[in-house]
Design an enzyme around this catalytic site. Structure first.
Site, PDB file in Angstrom:
ATOM      1  N   GLY A 115      37.347  34.919  36.643  1.00 42.31           N
ATOM      2  CA  GLY A 115      37.473  36.052  35.727  1.00 42.31           C
ATOM      3  C   GLY A 115      38.887  36.550  35.533  1.00 42.31           C
ATOM      4  O   GLY A 115      39.096  37.745  35.370  1.00 42.31           O
ATOM      5  N   GLN A 151      42.848  41.047  41.812  1.00 42.24           N
ATOM      6  CA  GLN A 151      43.746  41.834  40.973  1.00 42.24           C
ATOM      7  C   GLN A 151      43.098  43.174  40.603  1.00 42.24           C
ATOM      8  O   GLN A 151      43.749  44.025  40.005  1.00 42.24           O
ATOM      9  CB  GLN A 151      44.069  41.039  39.697  1.00 42.24           C
ATOM     10  CG  GLN A 151      44.845  39.761  39.950  1.00 42.24           C
ATOM     11  CD  GLN A 151      44.900  38.880  38.708  1.00 42.24           C
ATOM     12  OE1 GLN A 151      44.063  38.021  38.502  1.00 42.24           O
ATOM     13  NE2 GLN A 151      45.899  39.098  37.874  1.00 42.24           N
ATOM     14  N   ASN A 152      41.826  43.327  40.964  1.00 44.01           N
ATOM     15  CA  ASN A 152      41.079  44.525  40.591  1.00 44.01           C
ATOM     16  C   ASN A 152      41.301  45.650  41.593  1.00 44.01           C
ATOM     17  O   ASN A 152      41.470  45.402  42.791  1.00 44.01           O
ATOM     18  CB  ASN A 152      39.589  44.202  40.493  1.00 44.01           C
ATOM     19  CG  ASN A 152      39.319  43.118  39.463  1.00 44.01           C
ATOM     20  OD1 ASN A 152      40.065  42.980  38.501  1.00 44.01           O
ATOM     21  ND2 ASN A 152      38.267  42.342  39.679  1.00 44.01           N
ATOM     22  N   HIS A 157      46.839  44.681  43.550  1.00 48.19           N
ATOM     23  CA  HIS A 157      47.338  45.749  42.664  1.00 48.19           C
ATOM     24  C   HIS A 157      46.945  47.141  43.139  1.00 48.19           C
ATOM     25  O   HIS A 157      46.981  48.095  42.366  1.00 48.19           O
ATOM     26  CB  HIS A 157      46.846  45.501  41.232  1.00 48.19           C
ATOM     27  CG  HIS A 157      47.391  44.230  40.645  1.00 48.19           C
ATOM     28  ND1 HIS A 157      46.796  43.552  39.611  1.00 48.19           N
ATOM     29  CD2 HIS A 157      48.502  43.519  40.971  1.00 48.19           C
ATOM     30  CE1 HIS A 157      47.510  42.470  39.323  1.00 48.19           C
ATOM     31  NE2 HIS A 157      48.545  42.424  40.143  1.00 48.19           N
TER      32      HIS A 157
END
Length: 229
Positions: free
Chosen positions: A171, A87-88, A105
């Site tokens: 995370g 997602q980073n 993303h």
């Protein structure tokens, strides 16, 4: 034949390299409301602000270094077929040595046309300026999937999750959809390791393991366990 390990990673692993997450308790991301800097409406209202915000994020990401969580996931490629679904938007997984990374993303170090989303360009500096145009004459914007926009790589990520022999969640609070829904694509009975100090909410299922540690502790711990099996 190597087993397939798919890791869904979120802001927590990058936070341990010093990068701020947008899920601050005060609802701000680096002193900006999310709506101002991470939505199509924010871009329409004030593109100069949005560009400068991501110019600063790029400089911060450039200065950050991959941590042992990133590096351990990369090293697992020696024993497993590893796919990172992140997602980073930073490039810390790539810099750690991971060879297959799906950025759900978008990517901080790419720009794209604000009108033609298929026109994507690698960035050779940390800045996009107002007035910098794509080849068809439209303003360049960050190649980031903002809130309210479609997630183009979701189908690919779902396929990878559905074919995993081992699935790691690292995370991430599993609060941001549609990424959080990827756990539901994992075959029932496939081992799932959830590495996060906060113990994110997940429906009970067989072979579910919680490791309530930050990525820098939990990922090496799980890697050692997987190698020992």
């Amino acid at each position: 034949m190597k087993k397939k390990l798919v890791a869904l990673t979120g802001a927590g692993i990058s936070a341990e390299s010093g990068l701020a997450t947008f899920r601050a308790s005060d609802g701000l991301w680096e002193n900006h409301r999310i709506e101002e800097v991470a939505t199509p409406e924010g871009w329409a209202r004030n593109p100069a602000l949005v560009l400068e915000f991501y110019n600063q994020r790029r400089a911060a990401a450039r200065a950050a270094r991959p941590n042992i969580g990133h590096r351990t996931l990369a090293e697992l490629e020696q024993e497993f077929e590893v796919v990172i679904v992140t997602q980073n938007v930073d490039d810390l997984h790539e810099r750690a040595g991971s060879s297959r990374v799906i950025h759900l993303h978008g990517q901080l170090f790419e720009s794209r046309s604000s009108r033609h989303e298929e026109l994507v360009y690698p960035m050779h500096s940390d800045r996009i300026e107002l007035g910098e145009l794509c080849e068809k004459g439209h303003q360049l914007r960050p190649n980031i999937v903002w809130f309210g926009e479609a997630v183009p790589l979701l189908e690919l990520a779902a396929y990878e999750a559905s074919t995993a022999d081992v699935f790691l969640v690292v995370g991430t609070s599993l609060q941001v959809y549609p990424a959080a829904g990827l756990v539901d694509y994992v075959r029932r009975g496939t081992p799932i390791y959830i590495i996060d100090p906060s113990r994110p909410p997940v429906s009970h299922r067989p072979n579910l393991h919680f490791v309530t540690e930050p990525a820098t502790v939990g990922v090496p711990q799980v890697a050692a366990e997987l190698r020992a099996q």
